[in-house]
Motif scaffolding. Structure first.
Motif, short mmCIF file in Angstrom:
data_model
loop_
_atom_site.label_atom_id
_atom_site.label_comp_id
_atom_site.label_asym_id
_atom_site.label_seq_id
_atom_site.Cartn_x
_atom_site.Cartn_y
_atom_site.Cartn_z
N TYR A 244 2.20 19.25 -21.54
CA TYR A 244 3.64 19.04 -21.68
C TYR A 244 4.20 18.28 -20.49
CZ TYR A 244 8.63 20.10 -21.55
OH TYR A 244 9.98 19.99 -21.49
N VAL A 245 4.97 17.24 -20.74
CA VAL A 245 5.64 16.54 -19.65
C VAL A 245 7.10 16.29 -20.01
CG1 VAL A 245 3.79 15.30 -18.47
CG2 VAL A 245 4.68 14.41 -20.62
N GLY A 246 7.90 16.11 -18.96
CA GLY A 246 9.25 15.64 -19.21
C GLY A 246 10.36 16.62 -18.90
N ASP A 247 11.42 16.11 -18.34
CA ASP A 247 12.64 16.88 -18.17
C ASP A 247 13.56 16.42 -19.30
OD1 ASP A 247 14.47 18.60 -17.11
OD2 ASP A 247 15.36 17.07 -15.82
N ILE A 248 14.21 17.36 -19.96
CA ILE A 248 14.92 16.98 -21.18
C ILE A 248 16.44 16.99 -21.04
CG2 ILE A 248 13.09 17.69 -22.74
CD1 ILE A 248 14.74 20.29 -23.21
N LYS A 249 17.06 16.26 -21.96
CA LYS A 249 18.50 16.27 -22.14
C LYS A 249 18.78 16.51 -23.61
CE LYS A 249 20.99 13.58 -18.74
NZ LYS A 249 22.38 13.32 -18.59
N ILE A 250 19.90 17.12 -23.90
CA ILE A 250 20.24 17.40 -25.29
C ILE A 250 21.54 16.67 -25.62
CG2 ILE A 250 20.81 19.20 -26.96
CD1 ILE A 250 19.17 21.11 -25.06
N ILE B 112 9.40 26.25 -25.79
CA ILE B 112 8.91 26.06 -27.16
C ILE B 112 8.10 24.76 -27.26
CG2 ILE B 112 9.63 25.63 -29.54
CD1 ILE B 112 12.01 27.53 -28.98
N LEU B 113 8.61 23.70 -26.61
CA LEU B 113 7.88 22.42 -26.64
C LEU B 113 6.52 22.55 -25.96
CD1 LEU B 113 10.76 19.87 -25.98
CD2 LEU B 113 9.59 20.35 -28.13
N LYS B 114 6.51 23.33 -24.91
CA LYS B 114 5.25 23.57 -24.20
C LYS B 114 4.24 24.25 -25.13
CE LYS B 114 4.14 25.16 -19.55
NZ LYS B 114 4.65 25.86 -18.38
N ARG B 115 4.73 25.24 -25.83
CA ARG B 115 3.87 25.96 -26.78
C ARG B 115 3.42 25.03 -27.92
NH1 ARG B 115 1.27 26.96 -30.19
NH2 ARG B 115 0.70 28.89 -31.27
N LEU C 8 2.38 12.64 -30.05
CA LEU C 8 2.49 13.44 -31.26
C LEU C 8 3.86 13.38 -31.90
CD1 LEU C 8 0.88 16.71 -29.97
CD2 LEU C 8 0.06 15.40 -31.93
N VAL C 9 4.87 13.05 -31.07
CA VAL C 9 6.24 13.28 -31.50
C VAL C 9 7.05 11.99 -31.48
CG1 VAL C 9 8.33 14.58 -31.04
CG2 VAL C 9 6.12 15.58 -30.52
N LYS C 10 7.72 11.72 -32.60
CA LYS C 10 8.65 10.59 -32.64
C LYS C 10 9.97 11.01 -32.02
CE LYS C 10 7.28 9.24 -37.02
NZ LYS C 10 7.55 8.79 -38.36
N GLU C 11 10.65 11.93 -32.70
CA GLU C 11 11.94 12.41 -32.20
C GLU C 11 12.00 13.93 -32.34
OE1 GLU C 11 14.99 9.99 -31.77
OE2 GLU C 11 14.86 8.99 -33.72
N ILE C 12 12.86 14.52 -31.51
CA ILE C 12 13.06 15.97 -31.59
C ILE C 12 14.51 16.23 -31.95
CG2 ILE C 12 12.96 18.15 -30.35
CD1 ILE C 12 10.97 16.76 -28.43
#
Length: 465
Positions: free
Chosen positions: A33-39, A21-24, A62-66
């Motif tokens: 799109y870059v980055g490996d994520i943690k939740i 979804i972030l890629k889209r 583009l993004v502050k926080e997700i």
DNA sequence: CTGAGTCGTCATTTCATGGT
DNA sequence: ACCATGAAATGACGACTCAG
């Protein structure tokens, strides 16, 4: 420009899907799109869970926080809504993207692979007109090379409603929106008739369109693939300019009494003026809200435990069933890459079919592997209200433990316990010997005295977030 | 509060039969 | 014999709602 992203969902936030979804989202703005994520969960200074998760590891100007916000829909709800704004969304706000996800490919099932989810897009349009809609194919198997006509027909209807398809490659020569009503009708009518069932055919007269389609399942208006199919056919027919009647024939419904009242089909039929032959549909009005923040359901608890154990300590999920509908796989992590096995439904299929309901395989909600300690944690999730029912169910998992957990993880220790969620009394919950963790509706976290070390460690780490 | 019925969700498996 | 395909059947299960 820089804002927050809010992802609203009823499901457990899965890393791969969030990444897709972030890629889209990035593509929307022409960014890589870059980055490996943690939740991670968001925790207040007092140590309360704020009923939202934070995605870290994603870097873009583009993004502050997700944030991921667990919600529940009042009726038919898409899998994800993405909002791009600073404040936490309310029902007054408009999403940027609406996303529906499926694993089913054409080769596995024709009708459920494409029709079954179409009602979602038709339904959300009433609440969020002209918002970008996305169908995300999250396939586990290679895409079928030659698409069937069912798939082509369904996908062309999705494209007609401006739904974007991702996760599949589509030949633009074949997969294009319908530009005229007759084009849609001719394609459906040109398809070979099935060898059983009600053939779906469209008949256009001066001011009436008849569609033959079975809508009955178990005596009620509940035939999911065809509800979706009729919904999107009607929406396309309207979009292509038809203002005459649309009448469904051969639907198999006995009379008004089996049509129900708050059925999602009734809302769609009302908005698009679909009629059922021989039946008067109830005069319904849409719910005034589409979703709300969710703090009470049982999966609030199991999802929380799942996320903290995988992202804060060395926990790995080997089986999950948050909510009960998605496909359940049991994972064997002793091999590289890990292998999975679909969990059987019955201990003995014939016996079950002939009436012995005990011949079913009882499945837990979540099974975690503590990699370091080589311990398996078998978890049943329940609301606080149903805590005693949960305790009873813990003794049902003998078959599952024997044939899956102990079969694949012979040398592991096994812990079994309860994860509770929703409003209630923490002191009472703590009295339950089987309690692992209780998350109440205020976000308070209570550990059971005998909780496995993995969960204790994860909770310990929450204070440093 | 309890239990029955309703609703939504989603995937898997099956049916019937023409084509290869 | 087996595969492909349009359509149907199966079925688990939690959340609700409503009557008693």
């Amino acid at each position: 420009m820089s804002k927050n992203i809010w992802l609203l969902t009823e499901e457990r936030p899965k890393k791969a899907v969030i990444q897709a979804i972030l890629k889209r989202f990035c593509a929307e703005f022409g960014v890589e799109y870059v980055g490996d994520i943690k939740i991670l969960p968001v925790i207040s200074p007092e140590g309360r869970f704020q009923f939202r998760y934070k995605v870290i590891g994603f870097e873009a100007e583009l993004v502050k926080e997700i944030f991921i916000l667990p919600v529940s829909g009042y009726s038919s709800f898409v899998d994800f809504m993405l909002f791009y704004q600073d404040e936490q969304p309310t029902d007054k706000d408009k999403p940027l993207l609406l996303i529906e996800e499926t694993k089913t490919d054409d080769v596995e099932s024709r009708n459920t692979g494409v029709y079954q989810r179409c009602s979602k897009f038709v339904f959300t349009e009433f609440f969020y007109p002209n918002v970008q809609k996305i169908m995300l194919y999250n396939r586990q198997i290679p895409q079928k090379v030659k698409p069937t006509l069912t798939y082509i027909f369904g996908t062309r209807m999705l494209l007609t409603l401006d739904v974007e398809i991702i996760g599949k490659s589509l030949d633009p020569e074949i997969f294009r929106p319908f530009s005229r009503l007759d084009e849609l009708i001719d394609l459906k009518n040109s398809m070979p008739k099935p060898y059983n069932g009600v053939p779906v055919r469209i008949k256009k007269e001066q001011d009436k369109i008849y569609i033959s389609a079975k809508l009955e399942k178990a005596g009620r208006l509940a035939h999911d693939p065809n509800i979706g199919m009729v919904a999107i056919m009607a929406a396309c027919i309207r979009k292509l300019g038809w203002s005459g009647e649309i009448i469904i024939t051969k639907h198999g419904l006995a009379d008004q009494s089996v049509v129900g009242n708050k059925n999602k089909f009734n809302f769609i039929a009302h908005e698009h003026e679909i009629e059922l032959e021989g039946i008067t549909l109830p005069n319904v009005t849409l719910p005034d809200k589409y979703w709300k923040v969710e703090k009470e359901k049982e999966k609030a608890g199991t999802i929380f435990v799942h996320v903290i154990c995988e992202n804060l300590v060395d926990g790995v999920s080997i089986y999950e069933n948050h909510g009960g509908s998605e496909r359940g796989y049991f994972w064997d992590h002793s091999t590289i890459p890990p292998m999975y096995e679909a969990v059987k439904k019955y201990t003995n299929r014939e016996e079950y079919k002939s009436g012995n309901k005990e011949a079913i395989v009882y499945i837990p909600d979540l099974v975690l592997l503590d990699v370091k300690r080589n311990e398996i944690i078998n978890i049943e999730g329940k609301t606080y209200k149903n805590r005693l029912k949960g305790v009873q169910e813990l003794s049902n998992y003998v078959y599952f433990e024997l044939n899956y957990i102990q079969h694949y993880y012979k040398d592991s220790k096994l812990a079994v316990g309860l994860v509770l969620a929703g409003s209630g009394n923490a002191e009472v919950a703590k009295q339950i010997p089987e309690l692992i963790l209780y998350l109440d509706d205020k976000g308070n976290i209570t550990l059971g005295d005998r909780a496995p070390q993995l969960v204790k460690d994860a909770v310990e780490k929450l204070s440093s977030l």
